[in-house]
Enzyme design. Structure first.
Site, short mmCIF file in Angstrom:
data_model
loop_
_atom_site.label_atom_id
_atom_site.label_comp_id
_atom_site.label_asym_id
_atom_site.label_seq_id
_atom_site.Cartn_x
_atom_site.Cartn_y
_atom_site.Cartn_z
N GLU A 95 1.49 5.68 3.93
CA GLU A 95 1.93 5.04 2.69
C GLU A 95 3.12 4.10 2.92
OE1 GLU A 95 0.53 4.81 -0.17
OE2 GLU A 95 -1.10 6.15 0.37
N TYR A 140 5.98 4.80 -6.79
CA TYR A 140 4.57 4.63 -6.41
C TYR A 140 4.24 5.49 -5.18
CZ TYR A 140 0.50 2.70 -4.15
OH TYR A 140 -0.71 2.58 -3.54
N ASP A 162 1.03 0.46 -8.95
CA ASP A 162 1.50 -0.64 -8.09
C ASP A 162 0.92 -1.94 -8.64
OD1 ASP A 162 -1.16 -0.50 -7.46
OD2 ASP A 162 -0.87 -0.70 -5.30
#
Ligand code: SF4
Length: 353
Positions: free
Chosen positions: A39, A122, A140
């Site tokens: 991520e 996020y 996002d």
């Protein structure tokens, strides 16, 4: 606005997702560490570009402990080409925090994940849902675009009010019990169907309900009011060469590329005449050398436009020790992390790969 879509969105999205084959190495992982690394890389990098970096970084650092105990330079040199190096520094810093404050075990609550440096809402929602099934939706740019179009949101999404509206609509369609599946599906939907420039509306399972599609406003959504202003900067890099060695220095100041290496650099004017720069070089390095430009490059960052010129300095500095930098054999340059401009220069001009 169609109310029906609130109730049908999640089942439709999840059944659409079953037809999608988008294999990526971090999908279906349940190791929170690996999900976290993926991520962080994906924060500013497209999935296809991220794959080789994810594989080599997690092979070299398979767990929090190996990452926390490695020198930051090792990670920075593997990060070359990805840009946004603060991500690597934050990753390394957070690995040490996890070792010290969580006994090396990746935190499993949303708030603890969010407290890690470099993790915003996020990323915390993505890690929390994928690794622990926590009921937090990802919001996002992709999700904002999808929601803006589905509900034809005509408020600018880069205002507090506009974003609050988007968040409210996301909450309405989010299915918390299937958080991981929902989040993965909406990401894939944004990446393959509801694309920014050429959305595939005729393949979209929401075409009937999509308000922007019906109003003909798809390409005008989302609305943004702030135009990005980039600060222009001129970097003059100096190529000092002596017996097959190149002089480099580490960027220590709190600025872009902090912690990376570079050729000695003078920031300032867009020098059109080498005489002006020669004077500055004389002042800084106490030498009087002829210089000539040998390479130019422009790099666009989110908030900055970097214009670089690399100047070859004819005479190498006489006394090596008078400089703070280090002399490195050309073939060893690839062991150090450099900004993209210099990596390209080394490849194109010095043939170092
Ligand atoms: S119909 Fe088009 S704009 Fe609307 S959600 Fe589907 S792909 Fe996006």
């Amino acid at each position: 606005m169609s109310k029906g879509i609130f109730f049908s969105f999640s089942p439709t999205l999840l059944s659409w997702h079953k037809t999608v084959d988008r294999p990526l190495p971090w999908k279906s992982l349940n190791d929170p560490y690996l999900i976290w690394v993926s991520e962080i890389i994906l924060q500013q990098t497209r999935a296809q570009q991220a794959i080789p970096y994810f594989l080599k970084i997690t092979e070299r650092f398979p767990d929090v402990k190996s990452l926390a105990s490695a020198p930051i330079d090792d990670l920075l040199s593997m990060w070359q080409g990805l840009g946004y190096y603060s991500r690597a520094r934050n990753l390394h810093h957070s690995a040490m925090v996890i070792m010290e404050q969580h006994a090396g075990i990746f935190p499993n609550t949303y708030d603890d994940i969010l407290a890690l440096k470099g993790v915003g809402k996020y990323t915390a929602a993505a890690i929390g849902s994928f690794a622990f099934g926590l009921p937090y939706p990802v919001v996002d740019g992709n999700v904002i675009r999808i929601i803006s179009r589905l509900f034809d949101v005509d408020e600018p999404v880069d205002t507090k009010e506009g974003l609050a509206k988007i968040n409210h609509l996301v909450e309405e369609i989010f299915e918390g019990k299937k958080a991981a599946k929902f989040n993965q599906a909406i990401m894939d939907f944004g990446a393959t169907v509801c694309l920014p420039k050429n959305p595939k509306c005729n393949e979209c399972p929401f075409e009937e309900n999509c308000q922007a599609f019906h109003h003909g406003s798809v390409l005008q959504r989302p609305i943004k009011i702030k135009k990005l202003k980039r600060k222009k900067r001129n970097f003059n890099f100096l190529l000092f060469e002596n017996r097959g060695e190149i002089l480099i220095e580490k960027r220590m100041t709190k600025d872009i590329w902090q912690g990376l290496y570079q050729l000695p650099m003078i920031e300032g004017e867009a020098y059109t005449k080498s005489k002006m720069l020669s004077k500055e070089i004389q002042n800084k390095f106490a030498i009087s050398s002829e210089i000539k430009p040998i390479y130019t490059h422009k790099q666009l960052l989110t908030h900055q436009e970097i214009h670089s010129i690399i100047w070859q300095v004819s005479d190498p500095p006489k006394a090596k020790n008078q400089f703070e930098g280090i002399w490195v054999a050309k073939k060893k340059l690839k062991d150090y992390g450099f900004p993209k401009t210099l990596t390209l220069f080394f490849e194109d001009y010095l043939y170092i790969r």
